[in-house]
Design an enzyme around this catalytic site. Structure first.
Site, PDB file in Angstrom:
ATOM      1  N   HIS A  50      70.022 -32.268   5.918  1.00  0.00           N
ATOM      2  CA  HIS A  50      68.815 -32.956   6.362  1.00  0.00           C
ATOM      3  C   HIS A  50      68.778 -33.077   7.885  1.00  0.00           C
ATOM      4  O   HIS A  50      69.690 -33.657   8.490  1.00  0.00           O
ATOM      5  CB  HIS A  50      68.799 -34.351   5.731  1.00  0.00           C
ATOM      6  CG  HIS A  50      67.612 -35.169   6.077  1.00  0.00           C
ATOM      7  ND1 HIS A  50      67.695 -36.345   6.779  1.00  0.00           N
ATOM      8  CD2 HIS A  50      66.294 -34.992   5.803  1.00  0.00           C
ATOM      9  CE1 HIS A  50      66.493 -36.872   6.910  1.00  0.00           C
ATOM     10  NE2 HIS A  50      65.622 -36.062   6.335  1.00  0.00           N
ATOM     11  N   HIS A  92      61.664 -35.445  14.606  1.00  0.00           N
ATOM     12  CA  HIS A  92      61.269 -36.281  13.471  1.00  0.00           C
ATOM     13  C   HIS A  92      60.247 -37.371  13.810  1.00  0.00           C
ATOM     14  O   HIS A  92      59.193 -37.465  13.195  1.00  0.00           O
ATOM     15  CB  HIS A  92      62.500 -36.948  12.840  1.00  0.00           C
ATOM     16  CG  HIS A  92      62.138 -37.855  11.703  1.00  0.00           C
ATOM     17  ND1 HIS A  92      61.847 -39.205  11.874  1.00  0.00           N
ATOM     18  CD2 HIS A  92      61.982 -37.615  10.388  1.00  0.00           C
ATOM     19  CE1 HIS A  92      61.545 -39.740  10.714  1.00  0.00           C
ATOM     20  NE2 HIS A  92      61.616 -38.804   9.781  1.00  0.00           N
TER      21      HIS A  92
HETATM   22  O1  G3P Z   1      63.346 -33.951   3.330  1.00  0.00           O
HETATM   23  C1  G3P Z   1      63.092 -35.261   2.977  1.00  0.00           C
HETATM   24  C2  G3P Z   1      63.028 -36.217   4.125  1.00  0.00           C
HETATM   25  O2  G3P Z   1      63.122 -35.536   5.338  1.00  0.00           O
HETATM   26  C3  G3P Z   1      61.900 -37.122   4.151  1.00  0.00           C
HETATM   27  O3  G3P Z   1      62.009 -38.185   5.057  1.00  0.00           O
HETATM   28  O4  G3P Z   1      61.526 -39.339   7.150  1.00  0.00           O
HETATM   29  O5  G3P Z   1      63.598 -38.016   6.933  1.00  0.00           O
HETATM   30  O6  G3P Z   1      61.422 -36.873   7.149  1.00  0.00           O
HETATM   31  P1  G3P Z   1      62.142 -38.092   6.635  1.00  0.00           P
HETATM   32 CA    CA Z   2      62.013 -34.585   7.112  1.00  0.00          CA
END
Ligand code: G3P
Ligand code: CA
Length: 301
Positions: A50, A92
């Protein structure tokens, strides 16, 4: 979540060893609708790094992607937004304050929104020091730079279109950049790329523009609403605290936009107990900041 240098070094050593033994592209990661096993054919959900291996390196940087590769991970996730002058960048938050030194470099520009800065200004920012001095000088990559690195690493990409309501037309533009970078050929579309968003409209738009692409909706729709999502997407990717085995089974019972059983990739799972819990619920993939922890927990190697 940060894992400080000693833990990171141990994780990197373990991952490097595995990578040398196995290689990040030495197994076929599960494709859309497939029941293919995980790494080395030993079963277990697919593991997605992630924002890169973001427990150990600054999120959404090329350094985090490279570390995911050294740890032996094929799939990386990122977040795509747009600058003031129309460049797609990988970051992000919709402001630059948390993950860069923008407040020092541009003190008069609060609240430091991504969309209020040019690509040249963003390219000057340090996106690594906030995480650790060893990453000083890491940059916010453009989407093109990011795609080139992931491709060079022979990795696969779970691309998130972040806050599309702020960036009209970002779906079409993202597809254009993907195309120019060689990511929309048959090989990539058939197993190396998934496009996701929290916005159902955005996912629907991507599906309309490129019906061959695998897409995912981020969220946990009610079971009664799932058939409507199956019209335009292949996967439902929920926060892990919101799901049950019954809900996962309900998703699996549906055929998605490509006529195969819909899949579930859940996030953000960074500890072994939760990884085993969601694995036992039947999820197809786990999206995690600490991919090595999840792999060890769910028997991915
Ligand atoms: O891939 C799932 C996740 O990235 C969703 O939440 O806020 O980390 O983009 P966020
Ligand atoms: Ca994400």
């Amino acid at each position: 979540m940060h894992v400080r240098p000693a833990a990171a070094a141990a994780a990197a050593f373990l991952g490097l060893t595995l990578s040398l033994l196995c290689g990040p592209a030495s197994y076929a990661a599960p494709g859309p609708g497939s029941a293919a096993p995980g790494p080395l054919g030993l079963g277990g959900p697919a593991v997605y790094a992630h924002r890169g291996a973001s427990a150990y390196a600054p999120e959404n940087t090329l350094e985090a992607v490279d570390l995911a590769r050294r740890l032996g991970f094929d799939w990386v996730e990122n977040d795509v937004q747009r600058t003031k002058d129309g460049e797609l960048v990988v970051v992000h938050d919709d402001t630059l304050a948390r993950t860069t030194d923008v407040e020092q470099l541009f003190p008069g520009r609060a609240p430091w929104r991504v969309k209020d800065f040019t690509a040249a200004e963003i390219a000057r920012l340090d996106a690594g020091s906030w995480f650790g001095e060893e990453y000083a000088g890491a940059r916010v990559p453009t989407l093109r730079q990011y795609l080139d690195r992931v491709r060079r690493n022979q990795q696969r990409l779970l691309l998130e279109i972040k806050k599309p309501e702020l960036y009209p037309g970002i779906e079409e533009q993202t597809l254009r950049v993907l195309d120019r970078a060689g990511w929309l050929d048959r090989r990539h579309v058939s197993g190396r790329l998934v496009v996701q968003s929290f916005s159902a409209d955005s996912v629907r738009t991507v599906h309309g523009l490129r019906p061959d692409l695998v897409t995912a909706f981020l969220g946990t729709p009610k079971v009664a609403d799932l058939p409507a999502y199956a019209e335009f997407t292949d996967r439902i990717n929920p926060w892990h605290t919101t799901i049950s085995a019954d809900w996962v089974a309900a998703v699996h019972r549906l055929s998605g936009a490509h006529g195969r059983a819909m899949e579930v990739d859940t996030w953000i799972v960074d500890d072994a107990a939760t990884a085993r819990k969601v694995r036992d619920m039947g999820v197809d993939g786990i999206i995690t900041n600490a991919p090595d922890v999840v792999r060890e927990a769910v028997g991915g190697f």
